[in-house]
Scaffold this motif. Structure first.
Motif, mmCIF file in Angstrom:
data_model
loop_
_atom_site.group_PDB
_atom_site.id
_atom_site.type_symbol
_atom_site.label_atom_id
_atom_site.label_comp_id
_atom_site.label_asym_id
_atom_site.label_seq_id
_atom_site.Cartn_x
_atom_site.Cartn_y
_atom_site.Cartn_z
ATOM 1 N N ARG A 75 0.827 -1.217 0.000
ATOM 2 C CA ARG A 75 0.000 0.000 0.000
ATOM 3 C C ARG A 75 0.856 1.260 0.000
ATOM 4 O O ARG A 75 1.759 1.413 0.811
ATOM 5 N N GLN A 111 -0.342 -3.040 -4.334
ATOM 6 C CA GLN A 111 -1.677 -3.476 -4.725
ATOM 7 C C GLN A 111 -2.736 -2.395 -4.536
ATOM 8 O O GLN A 111 -3.831 -2.506 -5.076
ATOM 9 N N GLN A 112 -2.391 -1.350 -3.759
ATOM 10 C CA GLN A 112 -3.386 -0.317 -3.480
ATOM 11 C C GLN A 112 -2.703 1.041 -3.327
ATOM 12 O O GLN A 112 -1.644 1.150 -2.709
ATOM 13 N N GLU A 114 -3.716 4.908 -2.023
ATOM 14 C CA GLU A 114 -4.763 5.623 -1.302
ATOM 15 C C GLU A 114 -4.429 7.102 -1.186
ATOM 16 O O GLU A 114 -3.282 7.510 -1.303
ATOM 17 N N VAL A 148 -9.409 5.082 -2.593
ATOM 18 C CA VAL A 148 -8.363 4.143 -3.005
ATOM 19 C C VAL A 148 -8.489 3.776 -4.485
ATOM 20 O O VAL A 148 -9.569 3.861 -5.079
ATOM 21 N N ASN A 150 -7.455 0.244 -6.342
ATOM 22 C CA ASN A 150 -6.946 -1.115 -6.207
ATOM 23 C C ASN A 150 -6.320 -1.533 -7.530
ATOM 24 O O ASN A 150 -6.931 -1.387 -8.578
#
Length: 151
Positions: A75, A111-112, A114, A148, A150
């Motif tokens: 993240r 993977q993310q 934000e 977010v 993804n």
């Protein structure tokens, strides 16, 4: 708003030759309540592991600042995005955020992505949504909206 000059927007590391100019960038007074200063951001970058501060240039002119941090191996959080008040409304912020997102997507294992913003900011929600961010609710402190992407 799209501007032909946005094709010339680029990101560069903040370093000894540009950090003072990054600190001198200014927001409109009404925007200052929404974002920490660039000076504070560079202090954070010096002491928080995983920070990636970037100067935003339009050709050779410094016009803004963006910074993200790798919170976990999966993240990344975008902590700052600002364009100097005299260069706003030209599409520079959109172009810079697209470049930042492209750079983040190249980081192994992420993977993310934000971002948090103050819900009373009149442009944040629509701006971030237009770049693919989806609101997921309040941040852990319950003070800002979390959105977010993804991967």
């Amino acid at each position: 708003m799209t501007n032909i000059h946005c094709a010339f927007v680029r990101l560069a590391p903040v370093a000894s030759d540009n950090y003072e100019a990054v600190c001198d960038l200014k927001l409109h007074q009404t925007q200052e309540i929404y974002l920490a200063s660039n000076l504070w951001s560079l202090v954070e970058a010096a002491y928080e592991p995983g920070c990636f501060p970037r100067a935003i240039y339009q050709q050779d002119q410094l016009v803004g600042f963006v910074m993200w941090v790798q919170e976990t191996p999966q993240r990344v959080s975008i902590w700052r995005l600002m364009v100097d008040r005299q260069f706003q409304q030209q599409g520079i912020g959109r172009a810079a955020l697209k470049l930042a997102l492209a750079e983040i997507r190249q980081m192994a294992g992420v993977q993310q992505i934000e971002i948090c913003y103050v819900p009373t900011n009149p442009v944040a929600k629509d701006f971030y949504a237009s770049l693919g961010f989806v609101e997921t609710g309040w941040d852990e402190a319950g003070e800002e909206m979390l959105a977010v992407i993804n991967l």
